[in-house]
Design a protein around this motif. Structure first.
Motif, short mmCIF file in Angstrom:
data_model
loop_
_atom_site.label_atom_id
_atom_site.label_comp_id
_atom_site.label_asym_id
_atom_site.label_seq_id
_atom_site.Cartn_x
_atom_site.Cartn_y
_atom_site.Cartn_z
N LYS A 9 34.09 0.22 18.85
CA LYS A 9 34.08 -1.32 18.84
C LYS A 9 32.67 -2.02 18.83
O LYS A 9 31.85 -1.42 19.40
N PRO A 10 32.54 -2.76 18.01
CA PRO A 10 31.29 -3.58 18.04
C PRO A 10 30.59 -4.17 19.41
O PRO A 10 31.81 -4.71 19.96
N GLU A 12 29.14 -7.29 21.43
CA GLU A 12 29.02 -8.55 21.30
C GLU A 12 27.87 -8.97 22.25
O GLU A 12 28.20 -9.10 23.47
N LYS A 36 28.55 -15.80 20.40
CA LYS A 36 28.26 -14.23 20.35
C LYS A 36 28.14 -13.66 19.19
O LYS A 36 28.54 -14.45 18.21
N LYS A 37 27.16 -12.60 18.93
CA LYS A 37 27.01 -12.00 17.93
C LYS A 37 27.54 -10.58 17.68
O LYS A 37 27.06 -9.91 19.02
N LYS A 38 28.26 -10.12 16.61
CA LYS A 38 28.69 -8.73 16.95
C LYS A 38 27.67 -7.79 16.40
O LYS A 38 27.01 -8.33 15.09
N THR A 100 32.35 -1.48 26.50
CA THR A 100 33.33 -1.69 25.43
C THR A 100 33.61 -0.62 24.74
O THR A 100 34.68 -0.53 23.89
#
Length: 120
Positions: A9-10, A12, A36-38, A100
């Motif tokens: 999972k990326p 964030e 947010k940035k992934k 995550t």
């Protein structure tokens, strides 16, 4: 040895952490709205957070591998506050990685008291 550099999972990260104040001003309204940035790896996040331009941030973010992200990160101009912010960025990225990505957390916990080393 298990490899968990590319995450299931990326992660964030908050845009306030990802981008310096001048870079935040130049981001698109859509990018600012997401808050947010992934990133697909901690290395991608760390290297991209050094950027002073949106182009550099996006180029590093879209690198094929963590190694490529690191290489690209070595070639860009650094944000002026990088030395003061880099540990905060790394800590946030690593915390997010383990929060995550359950497999990463399980693998880390399975190491017990053994010393850990970077293997890149």
């Amino acid at each position: 040895m298990s490899n968990f550099n590319i995450l299931d999972k990326p992660i964030e990260l908050d845009m306030e952490l990802v981008a310096s104040a001048p870079l935040l001003k130049s981001l698109t309204a859509a990018a600012k709205a997401t808050k947010k940035k992934k990133f697909v790896s901690v290395e991608h996040a760390f290297q991209a957070c050094k950027a002073v331009t949106v182009e550099a941030l996006e180029k590093i973010s879209s690198a094929t591998t963590p190694k490529q992200a690191r290489s690209l990160g070595k070639k860009i101009a650094l944000r002026t506050d990088w030395e003061a912010e880099k540990e905060k960025v790394m800590l946030a990225a690593v915390k997010c990685k383990f929060a995550t990505n359950e497999k990463c957390g399980e693998l880390l916990l399975s190491t017990g008291d053994r010393p850990l080393e970077e293997a890149s």
